[in-house]
Design an enzyme around this catalytic site. Structure first.
Site, PDB file in Angstrom:
ATOM      1  N   HIS A   7      30.306  53.170  47.944  1.00 48.12           N
ATOM      2  CA  HIS A   7      29.157  53.868  47.460  1.00 48.12           C
ATOM      3  C   HIS A   7      28.266  54.283  48.514  1.00 48.12           C
ATOM      4  O   HIS A   7      27.596  55.290  48.264  1.00 48.12           O
ATOM      5  CB  HIS A   7      28.143  52.799  46.405  1.00 48.12           C
ATOM      6  CG  HIS A   7      27.329  51.936  46.958  1.00 48.12           C
ATOM      7  ND1 HIS A   7      27.500  50.728  46.930  1.00 48.12           N
ATOM      8  CD2 HIS A   7      26.134  52.246  47.401  1.00 48.12           C
ATOM      9  CE1 HIS A   7      26.828  50.018  47.345  1.00 48.12           C
ATOM     10  NE2 HIS A   7      25.823  50.912  47.865  1.00 48.12           N
ATOM     11  N   ASP A  49      34.358  48.522  45.690  1.00 43.26           N
ATOM     12  CA  ASP A  49      33.259  48.943  46.521  1.00 43.26           C
ATOM     13  C   ASP A  49      33.492  48.840  47.859  1.00 43.26           C
ATOM     14  O   ASP A  49      32.279  48.443  48.506  1.00 43.26           O
ATOM     15  CB  ASP A  49      31.998  48.333  45.680  1.00 43.26           C
ATOM     16  CG  ASP A  49      30.948  49.318  46.289  1.00 43.26           C
ATOM     17  OD1 ASP A  49      30.955  50.474  46.765  1.00 43.26           O
ATOM     18  OD2 ASP A  49      29.612  48.618  46.347  1.00 43.26           O
ATOM     19  N   SER A  72      23.294  48.161  51.849  1.00 40.56           N
ATOM     20  CA  SER A  72      24.555  48.108  51.434  1.00 40.56           C
ATOM     21  C   SER A  72      25.581  48.251  52.538  1.00 40.56           C
ATOM     22  O   SER A  72      25.263  49.163  53.197  1.00 40.56           O
ATOM     23  CB  SER A  72      24.486  49.327  50.386  1.00 40.56           C
ATOM     24  OG  SER A  72      23.954  48.820  49.448  1.00 40.56           O
TER      25      SER A  72
END
Length: 500
Positions: free
Chosen positions: A149, A179, A252
């Site tokens: 993402h 992911d 992230s």
């Protein structure tokens, strides 16, 4: 009166002398209110004369916990050794937003409905997007892991090292199911992290996160493992590691280290009511990421195993109903007639207790194990049926999903920002087209011009396109401005592209 006063003074002096001796001989004393109490950590035995005659014997000390160490853990060595292998990732791209509040709501038989269906996307205007994330180098020649993402829909990805060097990164592939994304930068002799084994990580162990929360580059936070094998909504194929290490937007894709300096996870998500950290963060186990990395690098896509069954948890009532001593396993509630489970003989009401000798405590344990099994390989299921255990042999099927990873390089016209493929025979027959290329993805100049997946590229500057090699030749001869003839639905339109 004089004699009484003298005795009182003598008594006071004796008490004072006794307390003085206690302080000298018995170690320090701690004051609590108006009483004198011996210190709990005094190393000298208390004076016998001060101990009450009826004192109970001291309770035996609790045995020390194996591996316990005094003081807090030291993270500085880990940061100094592996911090340079953690990178900051910035992305730029374009996204489409509807102009004027979106498309009108029309009935399917309205003539204008067909118009907006064919030309509606051109009413959307591209909007620039920017994003920040983290990643880490896993090979000295420039291979980097991060979250999918972070780089999804990016036209340009920039990687910045701790020594301030910056590189343009190529996205080798990304996998939305797990992911995970794999990047490559053109560099040599880069610092790398050491990868560990998530299975050896225990709940309660200290962990360390490095990333760029809110753009604050190379920030270090620490916490403990709160839980393992967490299943989150829409993420049933990843057994997340839950921690209380502070993770925020920008973290992230960054690494989660154990106290040996090994990466055991990739920080991916937080649970928050405010949008910021609230004590619940989730990391993808590094073994899941390594599997995705290996498949993307070797074949450009990710395949996963599938049984073709629907499952649910076994609670106490269901365990009693099926004759299980304790609630555990995955209860099969449905079976796809064409799936691998049906071919192996699985039936609704079976309870899967083990998959290839791996214990299934709850239904969330099964999907990651099956998904990480290569399609076509054999596996053994231990099931509970009719009050007894039995084994079934199954040949694992392949998961069909549009979220599997793909490497853009082999099929993309990079200058245009298009990922293309030839028409299938069925598409040729149904459309009546003899040539053309189907758009699978559009980024960069193509996305800004309004081209979208499903369009068919028929010609470049009036020259018919039959295959990828011809398209590359036509693009190579073109200048900074070209016109693509695109078929969308039943309509054909020319779309100008600026390649400058």
């Amino acid at each position: 009166m004089v004699q009484s006063t003298t005795r009182s003074g003598l008594a006071f002096s004796q008490k004072l002398l006794a307390l003085t001796l206690a302080a000298v001989l018995g170690g320090a004393v701690a004051v609590m209110g108006d009483r004198f109490l011996p210190r709990a950590d005094a190393s000298v035995e208390p004076v016998t004369a001060l101990a009450p005659a009826t004192a109970a014997p001291p309770a035996p000390a609790a045995p020390p916990i194996a591996g316990a160490r005094a003081g807090l853990p030291q993270f500085g060595d880990i940061v100094a050794r592996y911090g340079p292998a953690v990178v900051n990732i910035s992305v730029t791209g374009m996204t489409k937003t509807a102009a004027g509040g979106g498309l009108p709501d029309l009935d399917d038989d309205d003539p204008l409905s067909q118009f907006f269906r064919h030309f509606g996307p051109r009413l959307q205007r591209p909007t620039p997007i920017r994003g920040l994330g983290s990643g880490f180098i896993v090979s000295a020649d420039g291979l980097i892991l991060t979250n999918a993402h972070v780089v999804a829909d990016a036209d340009e990805v920039t990687v910045k090292l701790t020594d301030k060097r910056e590189f343009k990164a190529k996205v080798l592939g990304l996998d939305k199911v797990s992911d995970i994304a794999v990047l490559r930068i053109q560099a040599k002799d880069l610092p790398t992290v050491k990868l560990g084994n998530p299975d050896s990580t225990r709940v309660g162990d200290w962990v360390l996160a490095i990333g760029s929360p809110f753009g604050f580059e190379n920030s270090v936070t620490a916490g403990i493992v709160s839980a393992k094998s967490r299943s989150l909504p829409d993420d049933g194929y990843v057994p997340f590691i839950q921690t209380d290490a502070a993770v925020n937007p920008g973290n992230s894709g960054g690494p989660l280290f154990n106290m040996n300096g090994e990466v055991v996870g990739i920080n991916s998500q937080i649970y928050s009511r405010s949008g910021g950290f609230q004590g619940l963060s989730f990391a993808i186990p590094i073994d899941v990421a390594r599997n995705v990395q290996a498949q993307i690098v070797s074949k450009g896509k990710v395949t996963r195993g599938q049984l073709g069954v629907a499952i649910q948890d076994v609670n106490q009532s269901l365990a009693q109903s099926f004759g299980l001593k304790s609630p555990h396993g995955a209860l099969v509630s449905g079976v796809d007639d064409q799936g691998a489970g049906a071919k192996a003989g699985l039936k609704p009401g079976d309870i899967i207790l083990k998959f290839n000798e791996r214990q299934i405590d709850g239904s969330a344990d099964l999907p990651p194990l099956v998904a990480n099994t290569a399609p076509g390989s054999s596996a053994t299921l231990r099931i509970w049926r009719n009050g007894k255990e039995q084994d079934l042999n199954v040949r694992v099927g392949e998961m069909k999903t549009d979220q599997t990873a793909s490497a853009a390089a082999p099929t993309a016209a990079g200058k245009l920002g298009l990922s293309l493929r030839p028409l299938s025979p069925q598409e040729r027959n149904s459309s009546g087209l003899n040539g053309g290329l189907v758009v699978q993805d559009a980024t960069g100049p193509a996305a800004r011009a309004g081209i979208e997946p499903g369009d068919v590229v028929l010609a470049v500057n009036g020259a018919t396109v039959k295959d990828m090699s011809q398209l590359r030749q036509l693009i190579g001869k073109a200048g900074e401005h070209i016109a693509l003839l695109v078929q969308r639905g039943e309509a054909q339109i020319f779309i100008p592209l600026d390649l400058g």
